[in-house]
Design a protein around this motif. Structure first.
Motif, mmCIF file in Angstrom:
data_model
loop_
_atom_site.group_PDB
_atom_site.id
_atom_site.type_symbol
_atom_site.label_atom_id
_atom_site.label_comp_id
_atom_site.label_asym_id
_atom_site.label_seq_id
_atom_site.Cartn_x
_atom_site.Cartn_y
_atom_site.Cartn_z
ATOM 1 N N LEU A 55 0.929 -1.160 -0.193
ATOM 2 C CA LEU A 55 -0.006 0.016 0.281
ATOM 3 C C LEU A 55 0.853 1.295 -0.021
ATOM 4 O O LEU A 55 0.619 2.163 -0.775
ATOM 5 C CB LEU A 55 -0.928 -0.068 1.239
ATOM 6 N N ALA A 56 1.979 1.436 0.750
ATOM 7 C CA ALA A 56 2.818 2.438 0.832
ATOM 8 C C ALA A 56 3.529 2.656 -0.457
ATOM 9 O O ALA A 56 3.650 3.666 -1.089
ATOM 10 C CB ALA A 56 3.747 2.115 1.946
ATOM 11 N N ALA A 57 3.793 1.273 -1.168
ATOM 12 C CA ALA A 57 4.440 1.584 -2.414
ATOM 13 C C ALA A 57 3.589 2.070 -3.517
ATOM 14 O O ALA A 57 3.937 2.884 -4.259
ATOM 15 C CB ALA A 57 5.108 0.016 -2.907
ATOM 16 N N ALA A 58 2.164 1.673 -3.518
ATOM 17 C CA ALA A 58 1.315 2.266 -4.396
ATOM 18 C C ALA A 58 1.085 3.741 -3.963
ATOM 19 O O ALA A 58 0.961 4.429 -5.015
ATOM 20 C CB ALA A 58 -0.054 1.603 -4.344
ATOM 21 N N ILE A 59 1.131 4.111 -2.964
ATOM 22 C CA ILE A 59 1.092 5.842 -2.658
ATOM 23 C C ILE A 59 2.355 6.448 -3.208
ATOM 24 O O ILE A 59 2.226 7.364 -3.708
ATOM 25 C CB ILE A 59 0.787 5.822 -1.121
ATOM 26 N N TYR A 60 3.722 5.841 -2.962
ATOM 27 C CA TYR A 60 4.733 6.103 -3.343
ATOM 28 C C TYR A 60 4.675 6.362 -5.191
ATOM 29 O O TYR A 60 5.070 7.412 -5.477
ATOM 30 C CB TYR A 60 5.680 5.305 -3.049
ATOM 31 N N GLY A 61 4.041 5.446 -5.596
ATOM 32 C CA GLY A 61 3.920 5.605 -6.973
ATOM 33 C C GLY A 61 3.079 6.794 -7.462
ATOM 34 O O GLY A 61 3.336 7.256 -8.514
ATOM 35 N N LEU A 62 2.114 6.852 -6.837
ATOM 36 C CA LEU A 62 1.084 8.003 -7.158
ATOM 37 C C LEU A 62 1.673 9.175 -6.861
ATOM 38 O O LEU A 62 1.418 10.062 -7.751
ATOM 39 C CB LEU A 62 -0.114 7.855 -6.368
ATOM 40 N N GLY A 63 2.375 9.330 -5.748
ATOM 41 C CA GLY A 63 3.101 10.799 -5.631
ATOM 42 C C GLY A 63 4.185 10.963 -6.413
ATOM 43 O O GLY A 63 4.278 11.908 -6.977
ATOM 44 N N GLU A 64 4.841 9.973 -6.855
ATOM 45 C CA GLU A 64 5.969 10.276 -7.920
ATOM 46 C C GLU A 64 5.492 10.482 -9.163
ATOM 47 O O GLU A 64 5.950 11.493 -9.916
ATOM 48 C CB GLU A 64 6.422 8.896 -8.227
ATOM 49 N N ILE A 65 4.456 10.124 -9.867
ATOM 50 C CA ILE A 65 3.823 10.478 -11.200
ATOM 51 C C ILE A 65 3.336 12.059 -11.062
ATOM 52 O O ILE A 65 3.617 12.798 -11.938
ATOM 53 C CB ILE A 65 2.905 9.576 -11.592
ATOM 54 N N LEU A 66 2.682 12.542 -9.786
ATOM 55 C CA LEU A 66 2.292 13.779 -9.734
ATOM 56 C C LEU A 66 3.564 14.796 -9.884
ATOM 57 O O LEU A 66 3.622 15.856 -10.268
ATOM 58 C CB LEU A 66 1.551 13.986 -8.508
ATOM 59 N N VAL A 67 4.590 14.307 -8.890
ATOM 60 C CA VAL A 67 5.997 15.247 -8.675
ATOM 61 C C VAL A 67 6.635 15.078 -9.775
ATOM 62 O O VAL A 67 6.878 16.435 -10.435
ATOM 63 C CB VAL A 67 6.608 14.714 -7.482
#
Length: 491
Positions: free
Chosen positions: A192-204
């Motif tokens: 779950l944390a990895a998925a949130i990381y991935g979502l934040g990465e694409i935005l940033v």
């Protein structure tokens, strides 16, 4: 002086005002007064002569100022330009410094996260297939919601997107840190944390790439992209990965707490980027002509033959990279064949930064002197050398040499492609175009990691690396077929 300037501004507001009038004022009142007038005209509330007229007039009297120190801002994105444009250049420099600093902070956290999450899973007893699934979770956001991220970046102020993406990742790792204080963190929480990381990465990442043209003039963008790549390489690979190994030695709670602090700091720096709101284009409002359609980015890439080819090649190359990094931790860390401990593993990964730093520093000079297609091909060759030594069971120094070469080629690829895309695509489309590029290019990462997970479950790790080598070699040959058109950059 203020009264004189206002009167001159009112004079220039006459419907018949043109660059000839501006030239008369410049030659009659002195260049320094004209430069002040130019700056006043840019900010005055009264009607004003278009700045382009003054620019042309100033160019007409350029010889009197040729004795001044040459403007070297093309080579240094931090350096201000000559008088008369100093305010704009200070704003540009300040905006870029803040953007660069936010990027450095978030990428330091990124480099640490890519080491912490797999080792946290191994500490909880996860097998090789489970570790590979973490890579899938880290990269799955790009193909799933990547286009929507591009739409958001083109629709919202980029500072808002940068802040949101960094805060989301900070909260995810802060939560894992609290869990780690209570005991073993289960795999589902790590995923779950990895998925949130991935979502934040694409935005940033999307907001970062689209922000460069908002704060840097075209002639300085190659240098700016090189400076950003240098920051990413140093923080993500050289410092972040070994630092993660050191902090893990103090406890996973300490490492995860550091991740929370870094992402929070990156968000605060993004808040300070005031220069993005001083552009002539209002970023907070959509362009009525663009209509902000999700498919615009894909259509733009497809209609551009060079960008289309580069996108396809990026996607294929990332298949091999994903297969490598999904299982390299299993291959490298004890009881794997290389027998490394977590700290040494982080140091090995950080050595990749040596090639990336060198490439990012030399990129502006290399792009001016070496054909860009040859520079791009170094990424193809580097990808082969990334996976082939591991497939062959080569000694550690050969594996490290391959990682350094691959990082060098990858950095050159990113600098060239980013600068070329920013040069070829209109600014109001950059967010969606970059997102489309990443959806296709980075969208292959979860596919490659998924292939690695399945093959690790039914075969062995060495087989995965051999398949990755075949993919890398085939992509290098395809490059020779597709990359025939010239790629020229403004440097």
């Amino acid at each position: 002086m203020p009264v004189y300037l206002r009167r001159q501004g009112e004079h220039l507001a006459h419907p018949d005002a043109d660059e000839q009038i501006a030239l008369t004022i410049i030659t009659g009142t002195g260049l320094e007064v004209a430069l002040d007038l130019f700056e006043f005209n840019r900010r005055a509330e009264v009607a004003e002569l278009p700045n382009e007229c003054l620019r042309r007039a100033l160019r007409a009297v350029d010889p009197p100022v040729t004795s001044r120190t040459p403007d070297r801002s093309d080579a240094d994105p931090f350096r201000a330009s000559t008088a008369g444009r100093s305010v704009d250049k200070v704003v540009e420099r300040t905006g870029f410094r803040l953007l660069w600093s936010s990027t450095a902070a978030s990428n330091l956290a990124d480099g640490m996260a890519l080491v912490v999450l797999p080792l946290l899973a191994l500490d909880g007893g996860t097998d090789a297939a489970g570790v590979a699934v973490i890579t899938v979770a880290l990269t799955l956001a790009w193909p799933v919601v990547g286009l929507h991220a591009g739409w958001l970046v083109d629709r919202l102020p980029k500072r808002v997107v940068l802040v949101t993406g960094n805060l989301a990742r900070g909260a995810a790792f802060g939560g894992l840190g609290l869990w780690a204080t209570l005991g073993t963190v289960p795999l589902w929480a790590i995923l779950l944390a990895a998925a949130i990381y991935g979502l934040g990465e694409i935005l940033v990442d999307t907001a970062l790439n689209a922000s460069v043209p908002a704060v840097v003039e075209p002639a300085r963008r190659t240098a700016a992209n090189s400076a950003i790549e240098a920051a990413i390489t140093v923080t993500n690979e050289l410092v972040g990965r070994p630092l993660a190994g050191i902090l893990i030695g103090l406890g996973f709670t300490v490492a995860l707490g550091a991740l929370f602090a870094l992402y929070a700091g990156a968000a605060l720096l993004a808040v300070a980027i005031v220069a993005l709101s001083r552009r002539t284009v209002d970023e907070s409002a959509p362009d009525p002509a663009a209509k902000l359609r999700l498919r615009d980015g894909l259509v733009t890439l497809w209609r551009h033959p060079v960008l289309r080819s580069l996108t396809v090649l990026t996607s294929l190359t990332n298949l091999a990279w994903a297969m490598f990094y999904a299982l390299f931790v299993v291959y490298a860390v004890r009881p794997g064949p290389l027998g490394l401990d977590p700290t040494t593993y982080g140091l090995v990964l950080s050595l990749a930064a040596l090639g990336g730093i060198g490439s990012s520093l030399l990129a502006p000079m290399l792009i001016r002197r070496v054909p860009t297609r040859l520079l791009l091909f170094t990424d193809m060759a580097g990808t082969v050398m990334l996976v082939l030594p591991v497939a062959l069971g080569a000694p550690l120094w050969v594996v490290v040499a391959g990682i350094i070469l691959a990082s060098s080629g990858s950095t050159l690829w990113r600098v060239i492609v980013s600068s070329y895309r920013q040069q070829e695509i209109e600014e109001h489309l950059l967010g969606r175009a970059y997102a489309a590029y990443r959806v296709i290019g980075v969208g292959s990462l979860p596919i490659g990691a998924g292939i690695a997970a399945v093959m690790a479950a039914i075969a062995d790790v060495t087989t995965v690396f051999w398949v990755a080598t075949i993919i890398a070699a085939a992509t290098a040959m395809l490059f020779l077929v597709l990359a025939r058109r010239p790629i020229r950059l403004e440097t």
